[in-house]
Design a protein around this motif. Structure first.
Motif, PDB file in Angstrom:
ATOM      1  N   ALA A   1       0.816  -1.213   0.000  1.00 17.49           N
ATOM      2  CA  ALA A   1       0.000   0.000   0.000  1.00 17.49           C
ATOM      3  C   ALA A   1       0.851   1.264   0.000  1.00 17.49           C
ATOM      4  N   ALA A   2       2.040   1.192   0.622  1.00 18.15           N
ATOM      5  CA  ALA A   2       2.906   2.371   0.721  1.00 18.15           C
ATOM      6  C   ALA A   2       4.011   2.357  -0.325  1.00 18.15           C
ATOM      7  N   GLY A   3       3.790   1.673  -1.435  1.00 19.00           N
ATOM      8  CA  GLY A   3       4.787   1.669  -2.497  1.00 19.00           C
ATOM      9  C   GLY A   3       5.265   0.273  -2.819  1.00 19.00           C
ATOM     10  N   LYS A   4       6.530   0.002  -2.511  1.00 14.87           N
ATOM     11  CA  LYS A   4       7.133  -1.290  -2.804  1.00 14.87           C
ATOM     12  C   LYS A   4       8.075  -1.661  -1.676  1.00 14.87           C
TER      13      LYS A   4
ATOM     14  N   ASN B   1       3.308  13.053   3.574  1.00 18.80           N
ATOM     15  CA  ASN B   1       2.609  13.763   2.498  1.00 18.80           C
ATOM     16  C   ASN B   1       2.135  12.816   1.399  1.00 18.80           C
ATOM     17  N   THR B   2       2.990  11.860   1.039  1.00 21.48           N
ATOM     18  CA  THR B   2       2.644  10.950  -0.058  1.00 21.48           C
ATOM     19  C   THR B   2       2.111   9.612   0.425  1.00 21.48           C
ATOM     20  N   GLY B   3       2.404   9.268   1.693  1.00 21.22           N
ATOM     21  CA  GLY B   3       1.987   7.974   2.210  1.00 21.22           C
ATOM     22  C   GLY B   3       2.796   6.817   1.657  1.00 21.22           C
ATOM     23  N   ARG B   4       3.949   7.108   1.057  1.00 25.06           N
ATOM     24  CA  ARG B   4       4.774   6.071   0.446  1.00 25.06           C
ATOM     25  C   ARG B   4       6.176   6.099   1.055  1.00 25.06           C
ATOM     26  N   TYR B   5       6.857   4.951   0.987  1.00 27.49           N
ATOM     27  CA  TYR B   5       8.213   4.870   1.516  1.00 27.49           C
ATOM     28  C   TYR B   5       9.194   5.568   0.577  1.00 27.49           C
ATOM     29  N   ALA B   6      10.082   6.360   1.165  1.00 27.24           N
ATOM     30  CA  ALA B   6      11.163   6.984   0.403  1.00 27.24           C
ATOM     31  C   ALA B   6      12.448   6.228   0.740  1.00 27.24           C
ATOM     32  N   TRP B   7      12.553   4.999   0.218  1.00 30.82           N
ATOM     33  CA  TRP B   7      13.714   4.163   0.514  1.00 30.82           C
ATOM     34  C   TRP B   7      14.993   4.796  -0.028  1.00 30.82           C
TER      35      TRP B   7
ATOM     36  N   LEU C   1       7.283  -7.329   8.948  1.00 35.16           N
ATOM     37  CA  LEU C   1       8.302  -6.337   8.623  1.00 35.16           C
ATOM     38  C   LEU C   1       8.339  -6.103   7.120  1.00 35.16           C
ATOM     39  N   VAL C   2       8.775  -4.907   6.737  1.00 36.27           N
ATOM     40  CA  VAL C   2       8.991  -4.599   5.324  1.00 36.27           C
ATOM     41  C   VAL C   2      10.377  -3.969   5.201  1.00 36.27           C
ATOM     42  N   PHE C   3      11.142  -4.425   4.197  1.00 37.75           N
ATOM     43  CA  PHE C   3      12.522  -3.989   4.020  1.00 37.75           C
ATOM     44  C   PHE C   3      12.672  -3.145   2.763  1.00 37.75           C
TER      45      PHE C   3
END
Length: 316
Positions: free
Chosen positions: A136-139, A270-276, A300-302
């Motif tokens: 949901a928050a990207g990849k 702001n975007t609700g996505r991970y900025a890995w 967990l998510v890596f």
């Protein structure tokens, strides 16, 4: 002359005696039922426990590559500097120790290291970062802890008690008094001085954290063990930092294991996505929300970068 016929009957006393005897017999029979019910209940509980135990054995057998290294009782150790904190193995705790945890430790509810919670620290569950998938928050690379659900408790300045780390790093024994040191040539290397109980790391342009497990000699020359001491190194920092859980006491040479700790990141508000990070794969997040205050399923998510990242370690 009139005949008087006597009629046989039962007196009130005889009725009462019969009733008393009948009640005694009924109560005697009734008293047999509770032990029978208790035996049935205990048998049912034992059968359920055996079934659950076998289920856990089968689960761990099917996931033998992810087995933990140890399950130990721990106590939090206050940090005496700004670089981190630690957990100490509670050598006095036993599985049947239901006492309350030591009060006055660094702002942690004693409930989480009291009673059966003393035997709860899972160490060394091996994780191979999975193939990245859409979330949901990207990849990200999603992994479910084999020992969950867990209590994800904030410990002394850290937001959680789930510590994720890489493989052990290369050791280089050096002297803190060397005016030209520390001498480090790659990110997977660290320098250590056992007598002064200090450690140094290869500098990097971003903040990092490390996990250290080691033993030291206390004031009575008894060996104590520290697990999961968190060492925070700012970006670009070059120099030595002291260990915290040993109270300045010398370390047992060769007892330490130091590895890079994964830093927890959260989705951009702001975007609700991970900025890995595209450069640092040592990032993760706890994808599952806490159930209640601290209980967590342990999903967990890596950082997807970690799936194809290979560490150079002493073990290969």
């Amino acid at each position: 002359m009139r005949n008087i016929r006597r009629t046989a009957g039962i007196s009130l006393i005889e009725v009462m005696v019969v009733m008393v005897l009948l009640l005694i017999g009924i109560f005697s029979v009734v008293r047999l039922f509770p032990p029978g019910f208790l035996i049935n209940k205990e048998s049912e509980a034992a059968t359920l426990a055996a079934r659950l135990a076998q289920q856990e054995v089968d689960r761990f057998s099917n996931n033998s590559a992810s087995l933990m290294s140890a399950v130990v009782p721990i106590l939090p150790v206050p940090a005496n500097n700004t670089y981190g904190y630690a957990f100490r193995v509670d050598t006095d705790a036993t599985p049947d120790d239901l006492s309350v945890g030591q009060p006055g430790l660094p702002g942690v509810d004693p409930y989480y290291y009291s009673d059966v919670n003393k035997i709860r620290r899972i160490i060394g569950e091996f994780v191979r970062i999975p193939i990245p998938t859409p979330i949901a928050a990207g990849k990200g690379s999603v992994y479910l802890l084999s020992s969950g659900p867990v209590y994800n408790v904030p410990w002394d300045g850290q937001t959680e008690s789930i510590f994720v780390h890489g493989a052990p790093m290369f050791r280089s024994i050096q002297d803190v008094n060397d005016p030209y040191g520390p001498h480090l040539f790659r990110p997977q290397q660290y320098a250590i001085d056992y007598d002064d109980a200090q450690v140094a790391f290869f500098p990097q342009p971003y903040d990092r954290q490390f996990l250290a497990t080691y033993s030291y000699y206390d004031a009575n020359n008894i060996v104590q063990t520290i697990v999961d001491e968190v060492i925070t190194i700012p970006a670009g920092f070059i120099g030595w930092v002291p260990f915290t859980g040993n109270n300045g006491r010398p370390l047992v040479p060769g007892s330490e294991t130091i590895s890079r700790k994964f830093i927890r990141v959260t989705p951009d508000p702001n975007t609700g996505r991970y900025a890995w990070s595209p450069d640092d794969p040592y990032q993760y997040d706890v994808l599952s929300a806490n159930d209640g205050t601290f209980a967590n399923v342990g999903v967990l998510v890596f950082n997807p970068l970690g799936h194809n990242f290979n560490e150079s370690t002493p073990g290969g």
